[in-house]
Structures are given as C-alpha cells and as structure tokens.
Design an enzyme around this catalytic site. Structure first.
Site, PDB file in Angstrom:
ATOM      1  N   CYS A 129       0.793  -1.237   0.000  1.00  0.00           N
ATOM      2  CA  CYS A 129       0.000   0.000   0.000  1.00  0.00           C
ATOM      3  C   CYS A 129       0.823   1.283   0.000  1.00  0.00           C
ATOM      4  O   CYS A 129       0.338   2.321  -0.436  1.00  0.00           O
ATOM      5  CB  CYS A 129      -0.954   0.003   1.192  1.00  0.00           C
ATOM      6  SG  CYS A 129      -2.320  -1.158   0.962  1.00  0.00           S
ATOM      7  N   GLN A 130       2.024   1.250   0.555  1.00  0.00           N
ATOM      8  CA  GLN A 130       2.806   2.483   0.561  1.00  0.00           C
ATOM      9  C   GLN A 130       3.223   2.815  -0.857  1.00  0.00           C
ATOM     10  O   GLN A 130       3.601   1.894  -1.586  1.00  0.00           O
ATOM     11  CB  GLN A 130       4.067   2.309   1.425  1.00  0.00           C
ATOM     12  CG  GLN A 130       4.689   3.649   1.806  1.00  0.00           C
ATOM     13  CD  GLN A 130       6.002   3.525   2.574  1.00  0.00           C
ATOM     14  OE1 GLN A 130       6.653   2.491   2.576  1.00  0.00           O
ATOM     15  NE2 GLN A 130       6.398   4.582   3.237  1.00  0.00           N
ATOM     16  N   GLY A 261      12.887  -4.220  -1.309  1.00  0.00           N
ATOM     17  CA  GLY A 261      13.747  -5.082  -0.512  1.00  0.00           C
ATOM     18  C   GLY A 261      12.983  -5.553   0.710  1.00  0.00           C
ATOM     19  O   GLY A 261      13.003  -6.721   1.089  1.00  0.00           O
ATOM     20  N   GLY A 262      12.292  -4.601   1.314  1.00  0.00           N
ATOM     21  CA  GLY A 262      11.474  -4.918   2.471  1.00  0.00           C
ATOM     22  C   GLY A 262      10.411  -3.867   2.646  1.00  0.00           C
ATOM     23  O   GLY A 262      10.504  -2.781   2.074  1.00  0.00           O
ATOM     24  N   MET A 263       9.375  -4.221   3.390  1.00  0.00           N
ATOM     25  CA  MET A 263       8.309  -3.268   3.698  1.00  0.00           C
ATOM     26  C   MET A 263       7.930  -3.474   5.156  1.00  0.00           C
ATOM     27  O   MET A 263       7.618  -4.591   5.579  1.00  0.00           O
ATOM     28  CB  MET A 263       7.115  -3.486   2.757  1.00  0.00           C
ATOM     29  CG  MET A 263       5.920  -2.578   3.046  1.00  0.00           C
ATOM     30  SD  MET A 263       6.299  -0.822   2.762  1.00  0.00           S
ATOM     31  CE  MET A 263       5.280  -0.070   4.022  1.00  0.00           C
ATOM     32  N   GLU A 264       7.923  -2.373   5.892  1.00  0.00           N
ATOM     33  CA  GLU A 264       7.826  -2.410   7.350  1.00  0.00           C
ATOM     34  C   GLU A 264       6.402  -2.596   7.866  1.00  0.00           C
ATOM     35  O   GLU A 264       6.010  -1.955   8.843  1.00  0.00           O
ATOM     36  CB  GLU A 264       8.421  -1.110   7.906  1.00  0.00           C
ATOM     37  CG  GLU A 264       7.641   0.180   7.564  1.00  0.00           C
ATOM     38  CD  GLU A 264       8.034   0.852   6.265  1.00  0.00           C
ATOM     39  OE1 GLU A 264       8.514   0.169   5.346  1.00  0.00           O
ATOM     40  OE2 GLU A 264       7.856   2.087   6.157  1.00  0.00           O
ATOM     41  N   ASN A 265       5.621  -3.454   7.245  1.00  0.00           N
ATOM     42  CA  ASN A 265       4.250  -3.640   7.714  1.00  0.00           C
ATOM     43  C   ASN A 265       4.274  -4.044   9.187  1.00  0.00           C
ATOM     44  O   ASN A 265       5.055  -4.895   9.586  1.00  0.00           O
ATOM     45  CB  ASN A 265       3.550  -4.657   6.830  1.00  0.00           C
ATOM     46  CG  ASN A 265       3.449  -4.176   5.395  1.00  0.00           C
ATOM     47  OD1 ASN A 265       3.134  -3.004   5.156  1.00  0.00           O
ATOM     48  ND2 ASN A 265       3.765  -5.031   4.442  1.00  0.00           N
ATOM     49  N   HIS A 288      16.752  -2.640   9.006  1.00  0.00           N
ATOM     50  CA  HIS A 288      16.031  -1.468   8.500  1.00  0.00           C
ATOM     51  C   HIS A 288      14.527  -1.576   8.776  1.00  0.00           C
ATOM     52  O   HIS A 288      13.921  -0.672   9.364  1.00  0.00           O
ATOM     53  CB  HIS A 288      16.306  -1.311   7.001  1.00  0.00           C
ATOM     54  CG  HIS A 288      15.612  -0.150   6.374  1.00  0.00           C
ATOM     55  ND1 HIS A 288      16.216   1.077   6.205  1.00  0.00           N
ATOM     56  CD2 HIS A 288      14.358  -0.010   5.903  1.00  0.00           C
ATOM     57  CE1 HIS A 288      15.363   1.917   5.649  1.00  0.00           C
ATOM     58  NE2 HIS A 288      14.216   1.283   5.443  1.00  0.00           N
ATOM     59  N   GLU A 289      13.934  -2.678   8.367  1.00  0.00           N
ATOM     60  CA  GLU A 289      12.475  -2.804   8.525  1.00  0.00           C
ATOM     61  C   GLU A 289      12.086  -2.873  10.003  1.00  0.00           C
ATOM     62  O   GLU A 289      11.055  -2.324  10.404  1.00  0.00           O
ATOM     63  CB  GLU A 289      11.945  -4.016   7.754  1.00  0.00           C
ATOM     64  CG  GLU A 289      12.288  -4.053   6.258  1.00  0.00           C
ATOM     65  CD  GLU A 289      12.041  -2.755   5.511  1.00  0.00           C
ATOM     66  OE1 GLU A 289      11.177  -1.962   5.925  1.00  0.00           O
ATOM     67  OE2 GLU A 289      12.726  -2.522   4.494  1.00  0.00           O
ATOM     68  N   HIS A 292      11.968   0.556  11.493  1.00  0.00           N
ATOM     69  CA  HIS A 292      10.746   1.304  11.168  1.00  0.00           C
ATOM     70  C   HIS A 292       9.677   1.169  12.260  1.00  0.00           C
ATOM     71  O   HIS A 292       8.774   1.999  12.339  1.00  0.00           O
ATOM     72  CB  HIS A 292      10.152   0.818   9.851  1.00  0.00           C
ATOM     73  CG  HIS A 292      10.642   1.541   8.633  1.00  0.00           C
ATOM     74  ND1 HIS A 292      10.556   2.910   8.491  1.00  0.00           N
ATOM     75  CD2 HIS A 292      11.204   1.074   7.488  1.00  0.00           C
ATOM     76  CE1 HIS A 292      11.037   3.255   7.295  1.00  0.00           C
ATOM     77  NE2 HIS A 292      11.449   2.162   6.664  1.00  0.00           N
ATOM     78  N   GLU A 311      12.320   7.571   6.217  1.00  0.00           N
ATOM     79  CA  GLU A 311      13.438   6.765   5.717  1.00  0.00           C
ATOM     80  C   GLU A 311      14.813   7.224   6.206  1.00  0.00           C
ATOM     81  O   GLU A 311      15.679   6.404   6.477  1.00  0.00           O
ATOM     82  CB  GLU A 311      13.388   6.675   4.187  1.00  0.00           C
ATOM     83  CG  GLU A 311      12.120   5.991   3.650  1.00  0.00           C
ATOM     84  CD  GLU A 311      11.934   4.551   4.143  1.00  0.00           C
ATOM     85  OE1 GLU A 311      12.902   3.935   4.621  1.00  0.00           O
ATOM     86  OE2 GLU A 311      10.792   4.052   4.049  1.00  0.00           O
ATOM     87  N   ASP A 368       5.648   7.534  -6.257  1.00  0.00           N
ATOM     88  CA  ASP A 368       6.429   6.392  -6.758  1.00  0.00           C
ATOM     89  C   ASP A 368       7.473   6.842  -7.779  1.00  0.00           C
ATOM     90  O   ASP A 368       8.495   6.197  -7.966  1.00  0.00           O
ATOM     91  CB  ASP A 368       5.509   5.342  -7.409  1.00  0.00           C
ATOM     92  CG  ASP A 368       4.810   4.470  -6.367  1.00  0.00           C
ATOM     93  OD1 ASP A 368       5.381   4.269  -5.276  1.00  0.00           O
ATOM     94  OD2 ASP A 368       3.687   4.012  -6.654  1.00  0.00           O
ATOM     95  N   TYR A 376      16.620   8.637   2.011  1.00  0.00           N
ATOM     96  CA  TYR A 376      17.327   7.632   2.809  1.00  0.00           C
ATOM     97  C   TYR A 376      18.714   8.131   3.207  1.00  0.00           C
ATOM     98  O   TYR A 376      19.026   8.269   4.389  1.00  0.00           O
ATOM     99  CB  TYR A 376      17.495   6.325   2.020  1.00  0.00           C
ATOM    100  CG  TYR A 376      16.234   5.565   1.748  1.00  0.00           C
ATOM    101  CD1 TYR A 376      15.341   5.969   0.760  1.00  0.00           C
ATOM    102  CD2 TYR A 376      15.929   4.413   2.465  1.00  0.00           C
ATOM    103  CE1 TYR A 376      14.186   5.259   0.502  1.00  0.00           C
ATOM    104  CE2 TYR A 376      14.780   3.687   2.211  1.00  0.00           C
ATOM    105  CZ  TYR A 376      13.909   4.111   1.229  1.00  0.00           C
ATOM    106  OH  TYR A 376      12.775   3.399   0.980  1.00  0.00           O
TER     107      TYR A 376
HETATM  108  N1  BES Z   1       9.164   1.627   3.302  1.00  0.00           N
HETATM  109  C1  BES Z   1      10.194   1.225   2.436  1.00  0.00           C
HETATM  110  C2  BES Z   1       9.673   0.690   1.133  1.00  0.00           C
HETATM  111  C3  BES Z   1       8.799   1.643   0.369  1.00  0.00           C
HETATM  112  C4  BES Z   1       9.070   2.992   0.313  1.00  0.00           C
HETATM  113  C5  BES Z   1       7.704   1.162  -0.284  1.00  0.00           C
HETATM  114  C6  BES Z   1       8.232   3.843  -0.389  1.00  0.00           C
HETATM  115  C7  BES Z   1       6.871   2.012  -0.975  1.00  0.00           C
HETATM  116  C8  BES Z   1       7.135   3.351  -1.028  1.00  0.00           C
HETATM  117  C9  BES Z   1      11.110   0.182   3.065  1.00  0.00           C
HETATM  118  O1  BES Z   1      11.299   0.355   4.434  1.00  0.00           O
HETATM  119  C10 BES Z   1      12.458   0.343   2.456  1.00  0.00           C
HETATM  120  O2  BES Z   1      13.036   1.373   2.645  1.00  0.00           O
HETATM  121  N2  BES Z   1      12.937  -0.667   1.733  1.00  0.00           N
HETATM  122  C11 BES Z   1      14.267  -0.670   1.181  1.00  0.00           C
HETATM  123  C12 BES Z   1      15.128  -1.515   2.071  1.00  0.00           C
HETATM  124  C13 BES Z   1      16.497  -1.038   2.295  1.00  0.00           C
HETATM  125  C14 BES Z   1      16.685   0.420   2.554  1.00  0.00           C
HETATM  126  C15 BES Z   1      17.189  -1.875   3.351  1.00  0.00           C
HETATM  127  C16 BES Z   1      14.218  -1.260  -0.211  1.00  0.00           C
HETATM  128  O3  BES Z   1      13.174  -1.752  -0.621  1.00  0.00           O
HETATM  129  O4  BES Z   1      15.212  -1.232  -0.911  1.00  0.00           O
HETATM  130 ZN    ZN Z   2      12.478   2.064   4.852  1.00  0.00          ZN
END
Ligand code: BES
Ligand code: ZN
Length: 577
Positions: A129-130, A261-265, A288-289, A292, A311, A368, A376
């Site tokens: 959803c983010q 890479g990950g999503m902090e749900n 990282h997650e 969050h 971030e 997006d 970050y």
């Molecule tokens: N919350 C983000 C992913 C995200 C950001 C999804 C904006 C949709 C919109 C997540 O915490 C993230 O930063 N993921 C990184 C991981 C990395 C920094 C370790 C990724 O996906 O690369």
């Molecule tokens: Zn993040």
C-alpha cells in the site's frame, strides 16, 4: 468549517469527519482477481454533510450509514495520480459508514500470482500500500495524517491457503465449501499505507518468543537461518529507542516479484526472497524494517513531502542497530555503500534538483516516481551531522524524547525542527540543517564515513573479507574489462547469489562492453522484481541497446509487480526504448 487538504496525495479534507477505526470483510476471488466485500469506517467524532474518500479503480456497489440506511454518493472521474474521489453525503450526527465494493483486477496495491509464479505452485496474493495504493484496496481517507485501528478484519480465502495480515491473528472460521475466513484485529493506530496482507500456502518457523518467519515451504528453512538474528536486532533497537510497541515481530518472505527489498508492515515485515543468500550478509534489510517499528510506524511522515522523516531516520537507526550488533566498522561500510548510492541518484536527478532536497513539494508528482535514495541517504547524513554536532549522548537522549513526544502521530519536517530547537537550541543552525532540508545536493561538510578498514580497502591494501567489503570494493572499481575479469576469477562475482553484488558487477560489465554482459543482466532481470535492481539495469541497458532492453522487459514483465512495471516502462520511454 475549515476546508483544507493536508496531503497533496489525498482527497481527505481536514474539515470533515476523520476515520478512527475500520472493519474489513473481504473475499479473495482468485479466479477473477478481485476482492469483494465491505469496509466500515467509524469516525473520531460524529459528523454530517460531505465526506471525501480516496479510491482507485474500485467498483462501488452501495454506501450505507451504520444503521443500514442507504446514503447518496458520487464517484468523481479518476485523476491519474490521486485516483477517484468518492464523496458521500452523511446525515447529521453520523458515527460512520459502510461501503460495499469490489477491487479491480489491476488494483495497484495488489499482485495476484499464478501458481506457476510461486515455489509451491499455489496461487499467491499480496498487497503493497505504501505510498498511496491503499485506496485501490478499499475506499478510505488514504493519508498518513489519519491513523486508524482495525476493529476486525475478515478474509475469506480458499481453505488450503492462509491469510497473514500485518495485525494480530484472531483465528480461522470454516466458511463451508472449500473456503475459510481468517480473522484479525489491529489495536495500534496506523497510517493506511501500513494496511497489509498476503494469502498463500505459507509455513512458519519460530525465531524467538515474539518473532517468527513465514514463507512458502521451499524456502522456510533458508529463511529461518538467514533471519536468526531478528530478535537480537529488536533487543538492540529497544536499548537504543525504547520498548517495541507492536507485540510480535514476524517476517514474511515474499515471492520474487515483490518490488521492494522490504516493507515495514507492522508486526509482519514483508521481505524480498533475494536476501536469502545463505550467509546472512543482507540482513541489514531486517535491521532497516525492524527499525521502522520506531521511525516510521510509531512516528510517521504526515505526507510524502516529509518521507525523509520515515526513511532518513530509519537508515540512521538501521546503522545504529548494525553498529550495536557488528561493530562500528560494519556500520561505516554500510554508510560508505549508501554514500555511493546517493552519488548515483544525484547524477540521475541532475535535471530535477528539487527532488534532491529532503523536504519536497510533490503536488502533481506521483510519489512512486519521486522515490529515490535521497530521503534515505541524505536524511541519514543530516541525522549523523546532528549527532556529530551535539555528541552521541545528547543526541541519543534527543532521539528517545522525539520518539516519546510523537509516538503514534504523523508529523511534518517543521514539527521535527521545532522540537529539535526546543530540546537542543541552536543545534540545527550549527549543523546547517536547513541546507540539507531545503537545499539540493549534499552540503560540502556532510559527514563522510571512515574507518581504517575502509581506507585500506579503498587503497587496495587489503582483500575484502566479507560481502559488504566486497561491495564497497566493487563500487570503486572502474568499468575496465581486464580488471573485471580478474575480480570475477578471484571472487566469483558473476555466480553470486547476492544480487546486491551481482547487479553491481553486471552494471560494470555492461559499461565495459563485455561479451555476455547483456545476457547476465537478463538473468538478473528475470530472477527478481525488486526495483532497486531493475532500475539501474534497465537504465544502463536502454542507454546502450534500447531494443534489447525492451525485449528483455517483455520477457520479464509477467513476473513484475504493477508498480515496478510502471517504473520500468517510464524509464524505457525516457531512454527512447
Ligand atoms: N518503506 C520502504 C519501502 C517503500 C518505500 C515502499 C516507499 C513504498 C514506497 C522500506 O522500508 C524500504 O526502505 N525498503 C528498502 C530496504 C532497504 C533500505 C534496506 C528497499 O526496498 O530497498
Ligand atoms: Zn524504509
């Protein structure tokens, strides 16, 4: 009554009733690729008149008051970034409303995978959803300004599959036939972008009393090995930032198409399977997650203009966790790798310097599309600068009071700055914070990571002894065919499971014009849907051979999430491919 839109990416009007709590009752129809059912919104205060909700590609079947009386509504024409405004007329004193609806097969938050696209050859469905895709899942006030709890969520799914939600599990009911209903509730108030669920043939391995990993059976043991340190990470974070407020910390390993890479749900981090490399070298994603849970989920950006509050703080927190677990050297290496990513982004955004400020103005811009490593890594640099300006003890005390002051709230950059000024007067000015926040690029006196080890690696005096060190070496390697062949022979880079290493190596191979480079890129692009790897590889390919880039994309497209498709298509177009 004041009427104001507080979020450039939502129709939510601050003068209208605000949602406090929702119920969801949805059936997953895999055959037609849609969710159908209803959402109930309950308000903070009773209200009347118009309420504007966000929606995208939803079919609205009926809108009713909580007592069942049908209400008038109007679904406006869809706007490309925001979607379609759903305006409902409430009777005076309304405490909520209920909407029957169904999602579109192309809902931007959902990916429906065919059995052939999963390891276990079972269907799989997940949400992402983010930043602003929750509105394609359900009509609601889709802004992080409005935090909601979930009183009750019901997912009716094929009974051989199981639903996981980023919420507390409340059991399963038999629904007759071959279906079952999975029940959840979410007592902590969350921004709507943290609504998340997945449906699949999923297994679990415990990691600790409050942590577990979930995935398809084929990878669950590998996942349990890779993420064995999750509990230690949470403990390190608790020491730094205060108690973990979300009860459980589970990890769900997604199918390869997962675009991040990950999503902090909350309670349930979603993570790409590309981190399962067998040597725990990519667990910074979990650091990282998990971080969050404090920065982002507890203290949340008010809207996408303040995304760096999520971030930047989280990258800073991630590196503090790594430092606690692995030592300063390791954290410095990660920071050095991040610095490199940031330089690449600054080049990419040379023509759009506004997108290199921490605070952005994204009116009319799809978040997006604006996504990059700037919030970050530049955010990290600002926080590190502040730390270095006041010293670690004072900074750590500030962080804890910041998290305490704004817990379960959504805030703007100005609120952060005001609080900083109250707690640490004059420090923002001494650190030059506004240069980071409203200025483009990176200030000349930004902190540079340093360690004796890093210096030696950069000078080629020592051999890398782990994948992170190898990555740092690779980032400073020129695109020279002879040099790359030597590195490959020494470190087996072209055979690495780690796409973190392999995608960087392949980029250099393409730039060096090496034979086989395009095919090596193709293999990466077919293996993953993670945008971090798709973006640079397609850009580089499209620059050199637009037709080939397009060709590979057509082949790989079915394995990508719709967000990734949009991003890759835009980038191919930009390169004239
Ligand atoms: N919350 C983000 C992913 C995200 C950001 C999804 C904006 C949709 C919109 C997540 O915490 C993230 O930063 N993921 C990184 C991981 C990395 C920094 C370790 C990724 O996906 O690369
Ligand atoms: Zn993040």
């Amino acid at each position: 009554m004041s009427c104001m839109r507080l979020d450039p990416h939502s129709y939510t009007d601050s003068g209208q009733p605000q949602t406090r709590d929702i119920d969801l009752a949805l059936r997953a129809d895999f055959q037609h690729r849609m969710l159908e059912g209803e959402i109930t919104l309950r308000f903070r205060e009773p209200g009347g008149g118009a309420i504007d909700l966000d929606s995208r590609e939803l079919r609205i079947d009926a809108v009713a008051a909580l007592d069942g009386a049908l209400l008038r509504y109007e679904l406006a024409a869809a706007e490309p970034i925001l979607g379609a405004r759903l305006r409902v007329t409430l009777p005076a004193g309304a405490r909520g409303l209920r909407i029957r609806y169904r999602t579109s097969p192309t809902a931007s938050a959902l990916q429906w995978l065919e059995p052939s696209q999963t390891a276990g050859k079972e269907p799989f469905l997940f949400s992402q959803c983010q930043p602003i895709h929750a509105r394609s899942l359900a009509p609601l006030q889709d802004t992080p300004r409005i935090r909601i709890t979930v009183g009750r969520a019901r997912f009716k799914v094929p009974s051989r599959l199981r639903t996981l939600m980023a919420a507390a599990a409340k059991g399963r009911e038999d629904a007759g036939g071959s279906e079952a209903v999975d029940l959840f509730e979410m007592p902590q108030p969350i921004p709507p972008y943290l609504l998340a669920f997945a449906v699949g043939d999923l297994e679990r391995r415990e990691l600790s009393a409050r942590a577990a990993v979930w995935s398809e059976r084929a990878v669950v043991d590998a996942a349990a090995y890779e993420f064995a340190e999750a509990e230690e990470m949470i403990r390190a974070a608790e020491k730094l930032f205060g108690p973990y407020e979300w009860d459980r910390y589970d990890i769900l390993v997604m199918p390869p198409s997962f675009p991040y890479g990950g999503m902090e749900n909350p309670r349930l981090t979603f993570v790409t399977p590309s981190v399962l490399v067998g040597d725990r070298s990519l667990v910074s994603v979990i650091a990282h997650e998990a971080a969050h849970a404090w920065t982002g989920n507890l203290v949340t950006n008010a809207n996408a203009n303040h995304f760096w509050l999520n971030e930047g703080f989280t990258v800073y927190a991630e590196r503090r966790i790594l430092e606690a677990l692995e030592g300063r050297e390791s954290a410095e290496l990660h920071a050095a790798a991040g610095w490199h990513d940031l330089q690449v982004t600054l080049e990419r955004f040379a023509a759009r310097p506004q997108l290199t400020c921490l605070r952005t103005d994204l009116r009319g811009i799809d978040p997006d599309e604006a996504y990059s490593s700037v919030p970050y890594e530049k955010g990290y640099l600002l926080l590190r600068k502040l730390e270095e300006t006041v010293g670690r003890p004072a900074w750590d005390a500030f962080l804890r009071s910041y998290l305490g002051r704004f817990r379960f709230q959504s805030i703007t950059t100005d609120q952060f700055l005001e609080f900083l000024e109250t707690e640490l007067p004059g420090v923002a000015a001494r650190a030059g914070a506004l240069e980071y926040i409203d200025g483009p690029g990176v200030p000349a006196d930004a902190p540079r990571s340093r360690s004796p080890r890093l210096d030696q690696l950069r000078r080629g005096e020592v051999e890398p002894r782990n994948p992170t060190e190898l990555l740092v070496v690779l980032q400073s390697t020129p695109a020279d065919a002879a040099k790359l062949r030597e590195l490959d022979a020494r470190w087996g880079l072209s055979q690495r499971r780690s796409l973190e290493l392999r995608h960087n190596f392949v980029l250099l191979q393409i730039r060096a014009g090496m034979p086989g480079a395009v095919d090596a890129a193709r293999r990466v692009l077919l293996e993953t849907g993670r945008m971090r790897y798709l973006r640079p590889l397609y850009t580089e390919l499209a620059r050199r051979d637009p037709a080939e880039a397009r060709h590979i994309y057509e082949e790989a497209r079915a394995g990508y999430h719709s967000i990734a498709r949009t991003v890759v298509e835009a980038l191919l177009k930009e390169q004239g491919a």
